[in-house]
Structure formats: C-alpha cells, structure tokens
Design a protein around this motif. Structure first.
Motif, PDB file in Angstrom:
ATOM      1  N   PHE A  27       8.086 -21.900   1.472  1.00  0.00           N
ATOM      2  CA  PHE A  27       8.449 -21.297   1.690  1.00  0.00           C
ATOM      3  C   PHE A  27       7.699 -20.717   3.167  1.00  0.00           C
ATOM      4  N   SER A  28       8.279 -19.624   3.983  1.00  0.00           N
ATOM      5  CA  SER A  28       7.843 -18.946   5.317  1.00  0.00           C
ATOM      6  C   SER A  28       7.581 -17.864   4.796  1.00  0.00           C
ATOM      7  N   GLN A  29       5.915 -17.452   5.514  1.00  0.00           N
ATOM      8  CA  GLN A  29       5.676 -16.047   5.686  1.00  0.00           C
ATOM      9  C   GLN A  29       4.528 -15.737   6.803  1.00  0.00           C
ATOM     10  N   ILE A  30       4.895 -14.268   5.982  1.00  0.00           N
ATOM     11  CA  ILE A  30       3.881 -12.829   6.968  1.00  0.00           C
ATOM     12  C   ILE A  30       3.263 -11.893   6.695  1.00  0.00           C
ATOM     13  N   GLU A  31       2.114 -11.848   7.093  1.00  0.00           N
ATOM     14  CA  GLU A  31       1.229 -10.661   6.349  1.00  0.00           C
ATOM     15  C   GLU A  31       1.785  -9.358   7.540  1.00  0.00           C
ATOM     16  N   PHE A  32       1.039  -8.310   6.994  1.00  0.00           N
ATOM     17  CA  PHE A  32       0.557  -7.390   7.417  1.00  0.00           C
ATOM     18  C   PHE A  32      -0.059  -6.094   7.016  1.00  0.00           C
ATOM     19  N   MET A  33      -0.772  -5.428   6.937  1.00  0.00           N
ATOM     20  CA  MET A  33      -1.478  -4.032   6.191  1.00  0.00           C
ATOM     21  C   MET A  33      -0.265  -3.040   6.333  1.00  0.00           C
ATOM     22  N   GLY A  49      -3.902   0.471   4.909  1.00  0.00           N
ATOM     23  CA  GLY A  49      -4.745  -0.303   4.428  1.00  0.00           C
ATOM     24  C   GLY A  49      -4.798  -1.559   3.429  1.00  0.00           C
ATOM     25  N   VAL A  50      -3.788  -1.253   2.873  1.00  0.00           N
ATOM     26  CA  VAL A  50      -3.225  -2.320   2.042  1.00  0.00           C
ATOM     27  C   VAL A  50      -2.723  -3.847   2.356  1.00  0.00           C
ATOM     28  N   PRO A  51      -3.518  -4.855   2.357  1.00  0.00           N
ATOM     29  CA  PRO A  51      -2.372  -6.487   2.643  1.00  0.00           C
ATOM     30  C   PRO A  51      -0.751  -5.847   1.788  1.00  0.00           C
ATOM     31  N   ASP A 111       8.862  -3.736  10.771  1.00  0.00           N
ATOM     32  CA  ASP A 111       9.758  -2.865  10.164  1.00  0.00           C
ATOM     33  C   ASP A 111       9.335  -2.555   8.595  1.00  0.00           C
ATOM     34  N   LEU A 112       9.144  -3.427   7.660  1.00  0.00           N
ATOM     35  CA  LEU A 112       8.782  -2.837   6.176  1.00  0.00           C
ATOM     36  C   LEU A 112       7.422  -2.307   6.480  1.00  0.00           C
ATOM     37  N   GLN A 113       7.008  -2.698   7.083  1.00  0.00           N
ATOM     38  CA  GLN A 113       5.417  -1.774   7.744  1.00  0.00           C
ATOM     39  C   GLN A 113       5.264  -0.888   7.531  1.00  0.00           C
ATOM     40  N   LYS A 114       6.606   0.019   8.462  1.00  0.00           N
ATOM     41  CA  LYS A 114       6.976   1.802   8.309  1.00  0.00           C
ATOM     42  C   LYS A 114       7.711   1.467   6.836  1.00  0.00           C
ATOM     43  N   PHE A 129      -1.762  -0.732  -5.569  1.00  0.00           N
ATOM     44  CA  PHE A 129      -1.524  -2.015  -6.379  1.00  0.00           C
ATOM     45  C   PHE A 129      -2.735  -2.350  -5.073  1.00  0.00           C
ATOM     46  N   LYS A 130      -3.677  -2.933  -5.184  1.00  0.00           N
ATOM     47  CA  LYS A 130      -4.404  -3.356  -4.319  1.00  0.00           C
ATOM     48  C   LYS A 130      -3.770  -4.852  -3.824  1.00  0.00           C
ATOM     49  N   ASP A 131      -2.634  -5.236  -3.690  1.00  0.00           N
ATOM     50  CA  ASP A 131      -1.798  -5.837  -2.202  1.00  0.00           C
ATOM     51  C   ASP A 131      -0.546  -5.978  -3.005  1.00  0.00           C
TER      52      ASP A 131
END
Length: 605
Positions: free
Chosen positions: A174-180, A183-185, A204-207, A222-224
């Motif tokens: 899979f492909s992946q990307i992370e954002f905060m 303050g939550v990963p 967009d999902l971060q918003k 949740f912690k992440d």
C-alpha cells in the motif's frame, strides 16, 4: 500471556488464512471457543463461522477431540496442558466487514478470523502476524505494537478480545501518508491501484479531523488514528472502529494532482471519511445500552440507531462545510440529495424511525425489490430528523443552544467515561438529555419524527433561515436532487426503477400506487414491447417523453408485452405524471438579514 493468536496468509491461491490459537489455561471441564456472528457497526447476522473450512486441536503433542456445539461454537475435550486450536478461514469478501486474501492483498477484521475463548474474553490477547511469500507487503493496523519488523510483521497486543476484534489489518504493498490533527498522529493507507494526490488528501482530512476533535473537545479519544482505504474500480463503504476505519471507494473518486476543484466523487469520499471518523465518538464510545457490551452471538436490538447513524449522517457533510472544504451551496446541494432520497421512497409513509432502527436486522441490511415501498433509512431520514432537531433548538433558543450542545453533553456524560464505566444510553435517556441540556420541550417533535410517519417540518424550518425550497420532478434517472435554474418540462412515469436486459427493460422496483403496479406489473418482469414496438431503456424514456408532449387528460394507455419468468403476458399501462419528489435548496437571493445571520450561525457552528 495466556491467550496467543497467530495468523498466516497460508494458501493465497485458495484465499485461506491459517490461524493458531494457544490457550495457556484452558477450562478444566473442556474449553469452548466461538466466533462472532456479526460485526459491530453492520447490523446483520453474517455467520462468519461458515468460512472456517477446517479446525483441529492438540495439547502436549496429542490430538484433542473437538465437538461442535452450534453454528459458531466448539468445545475441546478436557486437558491439563495448554490447548492449541488450529483452523483455516476462507477469505474472499472484498467488503469492509469481513476478510480477504489474494495475490495483491490480505485484509481481515478480527470478527472473521479470531475465535473467542469462552470465559476468558477479558484477558489480554497477543497476536503474531506472519509475513506472506510476497516480500513487498507491509502491515497497517491500529493495534498496539509489541515487537515488529520494518514492514510491520510481528507481535501485537490487545487489552482483551473486544479490543482485538476492533482493529482491522491490511497487508499489501500500500501507499501511505501521515499528518497531525490536534496533536494526534494520523495515517492514511491506500491499497489497490490509484493515482491519488496523497498530500492533498492528507491536507483535507486533517481539516476534518481537527474540526471534529475540537467539536467534542480535546483530548481525542485515541492516541493515533488510521484510515484504511481500498481503491477499486467500483465500490463504496465504510466501517468504524475505535482508532481506525476501513473504507472502500472508487479509485476515480480520489483526488489527483491536476484537479483543483472538489469533484463530486471526492466530496462523497470526504463525506464517508467524515462519517466514520465522527463515529469514533458517536457509537464507539457514546453508544446504546443495548451495545454495552455487544453480544456478538445474536441480534442486539435498539430503537436508537437513528441517533447514532442518522445524527452522524447529518454531521458528516456539515463538517465538510465547517472545515472549509466545500461551499455553502455545495452543502445545500448535498442536503437536497438527502431530502430527495427520502422523498422518493414510499416506505417513509410506512415505517417510522424507531421501527427502522429496531428492524435493521431483518430489513435494512436485507433489502429486496419491495424495500423502497416498505422501509425508510435511519441514515437518511435520521439525518433529516437531526436537522429538524438542530434547527428547532436553535429557533427556540434564539441560537443560544443547538444539537451541537446535545452531542457535547452526551460525550461528557457517556462517551468520555465509557471505558471506565461501560455505561450506554438507555432507550429513553437520549430524549431526556436533549431536553434537559437545551431547556426546550421537544416531546412533540420526538413523537412526530421518531414514532410517526408524518412529514417532517423541513420546509418551514429552512424557510426561517432564508433558504428557498424547490420541488420538481426528476430531470433524468441520474438526477439525485439539487437546485436547478430551470426545471425540466413535466414528465410521465411508470413508477418503476429499471435496468437494461438482453430482452428489453427489466423492472427492478415497482413503486406503490404507481402506474406499473396498478397495471399488474411486478419487480422482475421484463418489458419487451410497447404498442407493438420493441423497447429498450432509452426507447422507453423517449416514448414517455413523446407521450408527455401536449398530453391531455386522461393520459393515453400503452399496450405492454412483458415476460414474467418464461411466461409472456400483456397489459395496459396508463402512465402518471412524474412525482415532484426532487428537491433543490439555495439561499434566498433577496436576503433577509436576520434570517441570513441565523443561517450562517447554523452552518458555521
């Protein structure tokens, strides 16, 4: 650890996972193990045990007899040493609810693959995920890590069985990307072929995530968090979990680098993400008492699903607007489509929201050709009732209180303490809390919206916000609702939903009181000729359009020839004028300042 699971992609070509369950301290009178019959969030007995193709047990190197007790339970003979149960699970369900394995990916929900140890469901569970022969695969899951390799294969730890089955697992390249967010990963994983603009998606999902966390209040529960997404040629769905969601979407709905606008498919996908994320609060932690705890061996009945799926459906698109991802008119178009979908079903006059919630086990998830005539969706009508609640509260309190306050109070009193108390909402507590928090007598509205099939006062409530209501006939079969500058000419209708068939036009649904039903036609019939001429779906539309031009009352009947199974018959059908069941909304061009101010207060939150 007394309970250990190991899962291996055993025979990929045959779609088989091999699972090994080790029980260090089995029941002295003979250990019982059992598999869930349904998965939380999808209210249908799916009988996952049917996919166990072989099962055996041994202890201290000696085979142990297993006795099947019922459809999903087995009992091992009494042993003094640790018990090891080995079994194979057929996994070829591409949905978000089950398990899947082929040469491109492996995926599973714990409810499909992990036998529970009767009497020890509260014990911690270890899980080892074994690599497949495909060395490009990685693991994505929200399960807490104990010891894994760089690809994520290895050991995980769950607090108990309920925790173990609430973290789906993806294994693929899979492909992946992370954002905060607040303050939550957060992480987005996309399996399947796609050309998604991952930075745009993360942005967009971060918003959305930041808005929802702030809506309920920090800290997040949740912690992440993990968005597990499968991109396919055609598919749609999602299922919520405590720290993740499993999603499926059309690969064409994902954003591409050259697309600046929020296209309709991407807007739908963002709405799906918003919906499942909102469930992290509303149903995973704020939940009906009937689900606290879940009994996964049988139906769990509640009349409150409108409050958990309907209210979540109300907020999913509203969050897109409040997060700044869509315009006010785009939101009103989405709301128009929700109203339209309810208006087009005769079932809204037959089934009320409480009954729809209670009967989901036998009706909503088991729809047939008559479902549009017999049921209403607690998702869509539930969302409209949530809108009525919100606007009524705002109107009665001069915008000082809203449904937002009710949701935050629910979180404070039930959701934020659920892990400590395990307390869910009793069937009557939701209404009582809403009235206590807002100070508004909502009893008449609850009776109307939940326990009757009377129309909701949507048009009047929206008019108080200076929103114009447009009601018209559908322009085409693809018209899902929304504002149009000029309504199409009146149309004639047979009162059916249909599809192309090799012989002609197959009737999928025949609507109550429609022209086809009155003529004796039924779902499954195939129309082969009208007025002596062969008919196709496009020709049927053209015939009805021609008949509508200059038509006078009474409308001329049509001679129809059709097959019911292998029997040819004929009948006379008199088309009816198409129902005005397509809704459009827009702000009044002639602005009323007070009403417009109230509208903006509602939309901004």
């Amino acid at each position: 650890m007394s309970i250990q699971y190991k899962i291996t992609p055993h025979h990929i070509a045959a779609h088989l996972f091999a699972v090994e369950l080790t029980i260090e301290q089995p029941d002295a009178v003979g250990q019982i193990v059992h598999l869930p019959s349904w998965i939380p969030g999808s209210y249908l007995l799916r009988e996952f045990a049917k996919h166990i193709v072989s099962i055996e047990a041994e202890s201290a190197g000696v085979r142990v007899p297993l006795t099947k007790l019922d459809k999903s339970s087995w009992q091992a003979a009494a042993v003094a040493a640790p018990l090891r149960v080995r079994y194979q699970v057929y996994a070829f369900d591409l949905s978000v609810r089950g398990a899947y394995l082929d040469h491109e990916r492996g995926f599973f929900n714990g409810t499909s693959v992990f036998l529970a140890v009767a009497g020890q469901e509260d014990q911690p569970c270890g899980l080892t995920i074994v690599p497949s022969q495909n060395d490009t695969w990685k693991v994505a899951t929200s399960l807490p890590v104990q010891q894994v390799d760089a690809a994520g294969f290895g050991q995980y730890l769950a607090q108990n069985y309920d925790d173990l089955i609430d973290h789906p697992v993806e294994m693929s390249d899979f492909s992946q990307i992370e954002f905060m967010a607040a303050g939550v990963p957060h992480r987005i994983v996309i399996a399947g072929r796609h050309q998604a603009d991952l930075p745009r998606l993360a942005q967009d999902l971060q918003k959305i995530c930041e808005y929802q966390i702030q809506f309920f209040g920090t800290p997040a529960p949740f912690k992440d968090y993990l968005f597990l997404t499968l991109a396919v040629g055609e598919g749609y769905g999602g299922l919520e979990h405590r720290a993740s969601t499993a999603l499926i979407c059309n690969r064409s709905d994902l954003p591409r680098a050259y697309e600046a606008e929020v296209k309709s498919g991407y807007r739908q996908f963002l709405g799906l993400c918003s919906h499942e994320y909102f469930h992290s609060w509303n149903v995973k932690r704020i939940k009906p008492a009937a689900y606290a705890p879940y009994d996964l061996s049988q139906e769990n009945y509640s009349r409150l699903l409108w409050a958990f799926e309907g209210i979540t459906s109300y907020y999913d698109d509203l969050c897109l607007l409040r997060a700044g991802l869509i315009t006010e008119q785009a939101y009103l178009d989405l709301l128009s489509q929700t109203i339209t979908s309810v208006e087009r079903g005769y079932g809204r006059l037959v089934q009320n929201l409480e009954d729809a919630s209670f009967d989901t086990w036998i009706k909503y998830y088991r729809q047939d050709e008559n479902s549009p005539n017999a049921l209403v969706s607690y998702y869509t009508k539930g969302a409209l009732f949530a809108l009525c609640l919100d606007l009524t509260i705002r109107q009665a309190t001069q915008q000082q209180k809203s449904l937002d306050d009710v949701m935050r109070a629910l979180w404070k009193e039930y959701g934020s303490t659920f892990e400590a108390t395990g307390r869910g909402i009793a069937e009557t507590e939701w209404e009582a809390l809403a009235q206590r928090v807002t100070g508004v007598d909502l009893s008449d509205l609850f009776e109307l919206g939940l326990r009757s099939t009377a129309p909701l006062p949507l048009q009047d409530l929206l008019a108080d916000l200076d929103i114009v209501w447009q009601q018209r006939a559908a322009d085409s079969a693809q018209d899902r609702g929304g504002w149009v500058a000029q309504a199409a000419a009146p149309k004639l209708s047979l009162g059916v939903k249909s599809a192309s068939d090799a012989m002609g036009v197959k009737l999928l649904n025949v609507m109550t009181a429609g022209a086809a039903e009155q003529a004796g036609l039924a779902a499954g019939d195939v129309l082969v000729a009208i007025d002596g001429l062969r008919v196709t779906t496009s020709q049927l539309d053209a015939m009805l359009a021609t008949a509508a031009q200059g038509a006078e009352l009474p409308v001329r009947s049509l001679a129809v020839h059709a097959f019911r199974r292998d029997v040819l018959f004929s009948c006379q059908v008199t088309p009816q004028w198409a129902a005005l069941d397509t809704i459009g909304l827009q702000p009044n061009p002639v602005e009323n300042l007070d009403k417009s101010k109230a509208r903006r207060k509602w939309l901004i939150g």
